[in-house]
Motif scaffolding. Structure first.
Motif, PDB file in Angstrom:
ATOM      1  N   GLU A  66       0.830  -1.208   0.000  1.00  0.00           N
ATOM      2  CA  GLU A  66       0.000   0.000   0.000  1.00  0.00           C
ATOM      3  C   GLU A  66       0.861   1.253   0.000  1.00  0.00           C
ATOM      4  O   GLU A  66       0.555   2.228  -0.704  1.00  0.00           O
ATOM      5  CB  GLU A  66      -0.945  -0.021   1.196  1.00  0.00           C
ATOM      6  CG  GLU A  66      -2.031  -1.086   1.087  1.00  0.00           C
ATOM      7  CD  GLU A  66      -2.909  -1.156   2.319  1.00  0.00           C
ATOM      8  OE1 GLU A  66      -2.447  -0.733   3.406  1.00  0.00           O
ATOM      9  OE2 GLU A  66      -4.052  -1.631   2.206  1.00  0.00           O
ATOM     10  N   ARG A  71      -1.811  -2.072  -5.928  1.00  0.00           N
ATOM     11  CA  ARG A  71      -3.133  -2.594  -5.606  1.00  0.00           C
ATOM     12  C   ARG A  71      -2.942  -3.900  -4.832  1.00  0.00           C
ATOM     13  O   ARG A  71      -2.148  -4.741  -5.226  1.00  0.00           O
ATOM     14  CB  ARG A  71      -3.964  -2.832  -6.862  1.00  0.00           C
ATOM     15  CG  ARG A  71      -4.338  -1.551  -7.588  1.00  0.00           C
ATOM     16  CD  ARG A  71      -5.330  -1.825  -8.700  1.00  0.00           C
ATOM     17  NE  ARG A  71      -4.733  -2.652  -9.755  1.00  0.00           N
ATOM     18  CZ  ARG A  71      -5.437  -3.324 -10.666  1.00  0.00           C
ATOM     19  NH1 ARG A  71      -6.755  -3.295 -10.639  1.00  0.00           N
ATOM     20  NH2 ARG A  71      -4.818  -4.029 -11.597  1.00  0.00           N
ATOM     21  N   LEU A  88     -10.278  -6.218  -4.338  1.00  0.00           N
ATOM     22  CA  LEU A  88      -9.466  -5.182  -3.703  1.00  0.00           C
ATOM     23  C   LEU A  88     -10.154  -4.633  -2.462  1.00  0.00           C
ATOM     24  O   LEU A  88     -11.333  -4.262  -2.505  1.00  0.00           O
ATOM     25  CB  LEU A  88      -9.227  -4.041  -4.693  1.00  0.00           C
ATOM     26  CG  LEU A  88      -8.582  -4.427  -6.037  1.00  0.00           C
ATOM     27  CD1 LEU A  88      -8.692  -3.267  -7.018  1.00  0.00           C
ATOM     28  CD2 LEU A  88      -7.127  -4.831  -5.840  1.00  0.00           C
ATOM     29  N   CYS A  89      -9.405  -4.583  -1.358  1.00  0.00           N
ATOM     30  CA  CYS A  89      -9.929  -3.947  -0.154  1.00  0.00           C
ATOM     31  C   CYS A  89      -8.794  -3.794   0.847  1.00  0.00           C
ATOM     32  O   CYS A  89      -7.779  -4.495   0.762  1.00  0.00           O
ATOM     33  CB  CYS A  89     -11.085  -4.749   0.461  1.00  0.00           C
ATOM     34  SG  CYS A  89     -10.598  -6.275   1.285  1.00  0.00           S
ATOM     35  N   PRO A  90      -8.924  -2.889   1.808  1.00  0.00           N
ATOM     36  CA  PRO A  90      -7.909  -2.785   2.867  1.00  0.00           C
ATOM     37  C   PRO A  90      -8.010  -3.991   3.789  1.00  0.00           C
ATOM     38  O   PRO A  90      -9.077  -4.610   3.903  1.00  0.00           O
ATOM     39  CB  PRO A  90      -8.285  -1.486   3.581  1.00  0.00           C
ATOM     40  CG  PRO A  90      -9.725  -1.271   3.273  1.00  0.00           C
ATOM     41  CD  PRO A  90      -9.974  -1.863   1.922  1.00  0.00           C
ATOM     42  N   ALA A  93     -10.922  -4.531   6.186  1.00  0.00           N
ATOM     43  CA  ALA A  93     -12.257  -4.770   5.637  1.00  0.00           C
ATOM     44  C   ALA A  93     -12.526  -6.256   5.402  1.00  0.00           C
ATOM     45  O   ALA A  93     -13.656  -6.636   5.063  1.00  0.00           O
ATOM     46  CB  ALA A  93     -12.425  -4.014   4.315  1.00  0.00           C
ATOM     47  N   PRO A 104     -12.360 -10.749   1.105  1.00  0.00           N
ATOM     48  CA  PRO A 104     -12.942  -9.430   0.841  1.00  0.00           C
ATOM     49  C   PRO A 104     -14.466  -9.493   0.949  1.00  0.00           C
ATOM     50  O   PRO A 104     -15.075 -10.515   0.638  1.00  0.00           O
ATOM     51  CB  PRO A 104     -12.510  -9.133  -0.604  1.00  0.00           C
ATOM     52  CG  PRO A 104     -11.389 -10.072  -0.883  1.00  0.00           C
ATOM     53  CD  PRO A 104     -11.659 -11.282  -0.064  1.00  0.00           C
ATOM     54  N   ALA A 108     -16.560  -5.545  -2.395  1.00  0.00           N
ATOM     55  CA  ALA A 108     -15.202  -5.173  -2.803  1.00  0.00           C
ATOM     56  C   ALA A 108     -15.037  -5.317  -4.309  1.00  0.00           C
ATOM     57  O   ALA A 108     -15.493  -6.302  -4.901  1.00  0.00           O
ATOM     58  CB  ALA A 108     -14.181  -6.051  -2.088  1.00  0.00           C
TER      59      ALA A 108
END
Length: 200
Positions: A66, A71, A88-90, A93, A104, A108
């Motif tokens: 990050e 990504r 994709l997500c932090p 999450a 995810p 997401a």
């Protein structure tokens, strides 16, 4: 040679025998080696896993990705396919999925496997030729076979999880490198079209 079931039982126990502090220190060392690889530095999208049980922690790798503007995609089980899909997500999450691993959330955004440049995978055991022993469900084998040519796959393991040789079946997928707290193992035999661009 031990059967896959016997190896799983023995090596999962060996991994669990490591103290939490030892696993944390080893995971940090593994992360430092992984992010120094050219395959990581050049990747625009990195596929990571959320650790299950006593697997190598990927939190430091996610932070490094990050911070570098990459990504970060996480796998989730697909209802009608053995190969996993990525989204994709932090990390905060991620939510528990049907196989207990964090995934995810449904909302997401998807990251097509063709856009993932590096996939980082867990394993119960690895050997020096890139053979991988997983939990036996075959999801990662199917996923790695669907990687685009030129994408790299790297296994993360504690040194105690490396064995001289693993049994192999036709559906088993190999990794391009194995990173432990002590070294980086570049297998002699690699996936057609794959590979690690260069050593750090």
């Amino acid at each position: 040679m031990e059967t896959k079931d016997a190896l799983r039982a023995r090596l999962i126990a060996a991994r669990r025998a490591l103290s939490e502090a030892d696993r944390a220190r080893a995971s940090d060392a593994i992360a430092a080696r992984l992010v120094a690889l050219e395959a990581f530095r050049s990747a625009r999208a990195v596929g990571l896993y959320a650790p299950l049980g006593a697997e190598v922690d990927t939190a430091a790798i996610a932070r490094a990705a990050e911070a570098a503007g990459k990504r970060v995609a996480w796998p989730r089980l697909a209802p009608s396919d053995r190969a996993m899909a990525f989204a994709l997500c932090p990390p905060d999450a991620l939510r528990p999925g049907p196989a207990r691993a964090l995934e995810p959330p449904a909302a997401a955004p998807a990251c097509p496997i063709a856009e993932v440049d590096l996939v980082v995978v867990p394993g119960v055991a690895f050997d020096a030729e890139g053979r991988r022993l997983g939990r036996g469900r075959g999801h990662y084998d199917a996923t790695l076979r669907s990687l685009r040519p030129g994408a790299a796959c790297v296994g993360l393991a504690f040194e105690a999880q490396l064995v001289p040789a693993l049994p192999e079946e036709p559906h088993d997928a190999r990794v391009d490198a194995v990173v432990t707290e002590a070294r980086i193992v570049f297998p002699l035999t690699r996936r057609p079209g794959g590979g690690i661009p260069s050593r750090p």
